[in-house]
Design an enzyme around this catalytic site. Structure first.
Site, PDB file in Angstrom:
ATOM      1  N   HIS A  44       0.783  -1.291   0.072  1.00 40.65           N
ATOM      2  CA  HIS A  44      -0.079  -0.062  -0.066  1.00 40.65           C
ATOM      3  C   HIS A  44       0.838   1.142  -0.081  1.00 40.65           C
ATOM      4  O   HIS A  44       2.233   1.161   0.220  1.00 40.65           O
ATOM      5  CB  HIS A  44      -1.095  -0.118   1.271  1.00 40.65           C
ATOM      6  CG  HIS A  44      -1.847  -0.840   1.171  1.00 40.65           C
ATOM      7  ND1 HIS A  44      -3.208  -1.108   2.114  1.00 40.65           N
ATOM      8  CD2 HIS A  44      -2.235  -2.049   0.067  1.00 40.65           C
ATOM      9  CE1 HIS A  44      -3.882  -2.323   1.750  1.00 40.65           C
ATOM     10  NE2 HIS A  44      -3.546  -2.686   0.587  1.00 40.65           N
ATOM     11  N   GLU A  46       1.257   3.583   1.985  1.00 42.78           N
ATOM     12  CA  GLU A  46       2.029   3.958   3.346  1.00 42.78           C
ATOM     13  C   GLU A  46       3.263   3.116   3.347  1.00 42.78           C
ATOM     14  O   GLU A  46       4.352   3.791   3.731  1.00 42.78           O
ATOM     15  CB  GLU A  46       1.123   3.625   4.619  1.00 42.78           C
ATOM     16  CG  GLU A  46      -0.179   4.239   4.691  1.00 42.78           C
ATOM     17  CD  GLU A  46      -1.201   3.580   3.744  1.00 42.78           C
ATOM     18  OE1 GLU A  46      -2.456   3.603   4.663  1.00 42.78           O
ATOM     19  OE2 GLU A  46      -1.174   3.133   2.988  1.00 42.78           O
ATOM     20  N   SER A 162     -23.537   4.696 -37.171  1.00 40.02           N
ATOM     21  CA  SER A 162     -22.932   5.694 -36.116  1.00 40.02           C
ATOM     22  C   SER A 162     -21.337   5.908 -36.213  1.00 40.02           C
ATOM     23  O   SER A 162     -21.291   6.859 -35.564  1.00 40.02           O
ATOM     24  CB  SER A 162     -23.260   5.063 -34.778  1.00 40.02           C
ATOM     25  OG  SER A 162     -22.639   3.812 -34.686  1.00 40.02           O
ATOM     26  N   ASP A 194     -22.521  -3.766 -34.243  1.00 38.23           N
ATOM     27  CA  ASP A 194     -21.123  -3.443 -34.390  1.00 38.23           C
ATOM     28  C   ASP A 194     -20.003  -4.501 -34.133  1.00 38.23           C
ATOM     29  O   ASP A 194     -18.844  -4.314 -34.499  1.00 38.23           O
ATOM     30  CB  ASP A 194     -20.692  -2.275 -33.461  1.00 38.23           C
ATOM     31  CG  ASP A 194     -21.674  -1.006 -33.817  1.00 38.23           C
ATOM     32  OD1 ASP A 194     -22.204  -0.953 -34.711  1.00 38.23           O
ATOM     33  OD2 ASP A 194     -22.224  -0.287 -32.887  1.00 38.23           O
ATOM     34  N   SER A 216     -30.506 -11.063 -22.706  1.00 37.50           N
ATOM     35  CA  SER A 216     -31.673 -11.793 -22.117  1.00 37.50           C
ATOM     36  C   SER A 216     -31.846 -13.162 -22.993  1.00 37.50           C
ATOM     37  O   SER A 216     -32.440 -13.937 -22.485  1.00 37.50           O
ATOM     38  CB  SER A 216     -32.942 -10.957 -21.959  1.00 37.50           C
ATOM     39  OG  SER A 216     -33.485 -10.483 -23.204  1.00 37.50           O
ATOM     40  N   GLY A 286     -26.869   0.848 -26.257  1.00 42.15           N
ATOM     41  CA  GLY A 286     -27.713   1.467 -27.214  1.00 42.15           C
ATOM     42  C   GLY A 286     -28.910   2.223 -26.350  1.00 42.15           C
ATOM     43  O   GLY A 286     -28.934   2.220 -25.061  1.00 42.15           O
ATOM     44  N   LEU A 289     -31.346  -0.192 -23.650  1.00 39.15           N
ATOM     45  CA  LEU A 289     -30.505  -0.624 -22.235  1.00 39.15           C
ATOM     46  C   LEU A 289     -30.326   0.866 -21.422  1.00 39.15           C
ATOM     47  O   LEU A 289     -30.354   0.742 -20.273  1.00 39.15           O
ATOM     48  CB  LEU A 289     -29.564  -1.450 -22.680  1.00 39.15           C
ATOM     49  CG  LEU A 289     -28.552  -1.785 -21.082  1.00 39.15           C
ATOM     50  CD1 LEU A 289     -29.276  -2.496 -20.248  1.00 39.15           C
ATOM     51  CD2 LEU A 289     -27.386  -2.675 -21.721  1.00 39.15           C
TER      52      LEU A 289
END
Length: 353
Positions: A44, A46, A162, A194, A216, A286, A289
């Site tokens: 870490h 410290e 897009s 895509d 799903s 998209g 969602l």
């Protein structure tokens, strides 16, 4: 403390699932040690700073961006190292939200006669570790949603084309958000359209984020580019043993998470992602969602790139949200940052929960 925060930021792309922490040790008017936490399992901040300081740590003042740990995790507790080094005072930006620490580190230091001060540059420290704080306090990641759109709010043509609405500098900036995230989440529609990789490619990073697909009906193909990493998560409501076996064979992890209408239980999904120690989740999905996550109150922050162009009414919008009958029902945002990235406008806004 500002120097300690700058050191902590060195762990922006690598420290997760641990918090990003920096440490500066001062004896008299001289900096005798400094360090930062690079990676889980490594020393870490410290410990790194004390190693540099050596004997000069005795009688020193330690500036820490986060309360020192007081428990045995992947590494020994840091407060014991500070006590053993004989430091005189510890100045801490913020207390640790981890229930295993949560003030115990400060109390232990005080019990050994070490002066403790907290709250110096606390807001800056909280922003740096917003994902870790959210996971520890809400049992879900900090959810950041990235959207690239025209200035009239369109993300793609009606046909779905897009690439590319925004400029190359904006796309590079988007990859920085990917790099700092523990995971990137998208929907099956984006994958089918895509065949996205969702990897970090335009900035240097020591690790790739975990990739997550919401699917799903399990429409994803085993050879999808998004599944070419290690242990990608696919949330589904489909119990087809054959399709599940196909995903397992390519190293993906299908997770059953159905809701009552055959979709994905997004609230439970976020809790599950906390179990995977995901601090910051970047959503690149998209409108369907993305809109569902907004409606469920699961989005904390929006990163929106607006390109200086107009696409028109028939193009696809940013979010699929229900029609409002009253303006009082609008989703309120707080603008945190507004700047130009190349030729595009970048807006960072918090969603008011």
């Amino acid at each position: 403390m500002a120097q300690a925060l700058q050191l902590a930021e060195k762990g922006l792309y690598s420290a997760s699932p641990n918090p990003r922490v920096g440490c500066v040790i001062v004896n008299g008017s001289r900096v005798v040690g400094c360090g930062w936490h690079e990676k889980a399992g490594k020393p870490h901040a410290e410990i790194n700073a004390l190693k540099l300081a050596g004997a000069a740590a005795r009688g020193s003042t330690v500036y820490l961006t986060l309360e020192p740990c007081s428990h045995h995790g992947r590494t020994p507790p840091c407060d014991e190292a500070l006590i053993k080094a004989g430091v005189d005072k510890v100045v801490i930006a913020m207390n640790d939200p981890n229930p295993l620490v949560a003030g115990r580190g400060c109390e232990l230091l005080k019990g050994f006669g070490i002066k403790v001060q907290t709250g110096l540059m606390e807001e800056e420290a909280r922003i740096l570790n917003i994902g870790f704080i959210t996971r520890m306090t809400l049992n879900r990641p900090w959810v950041r949603m990235k959207i690239a759109a025209s200035i009239d709010g369109k993300t793609a043509l009606k046909s779905g084309a897009s690439q590319w609405i925004t400029s190359e500098p904006a796309r590079r900036d988007g990859h920085r958000w990917r790099a700092r995230s523990c995971a990137v989440l998208t929907g099956i529609g984006t994958i089918l359209k895509d065949n996205s990789q969702l990897t970090v490619r335009h900035v240097e990073t020591p690790r790739q984020p975990l990739r997550i697909v919401v699917d799903s009906r399990l429409e994803i193909k085993p050879d999808a580019r998004v599944l070419r990493g290690e242990g990608e998560l696919v949330f589904t409501a489909n119990v087809s043993e054959g399709k599940i076996a196909e995903l397992l064979n390519v190293g993906a992890q299908p997770i059953m998470m159905p809701n009552e209408i055959g979709g994905i239980d997004l609230v439970r999904m976020m809790s599950k992602l906390a179990d995977y120690e995901i601090n910051e989740l970047l959503v690149e999905a998209g409108s369907k969602l993305s809109g569902a996550l907004i409606r469920e109150g699961l989005v904390d922050e929006l990163v929106i790139y607006l390109a200086p162009c107009l696409i028109g009414d028939s193009a696809q919008g940013m979010l699929s949200l229900p029609e409002l009958e009253n303006l009082s029902d609008k989703k309120a945002l707080t603008i945190r940052d507004l700047r130009m990235i190349g030729t595009d406008i970048r807006i960072i806004a918090r969603v008011r929960q």
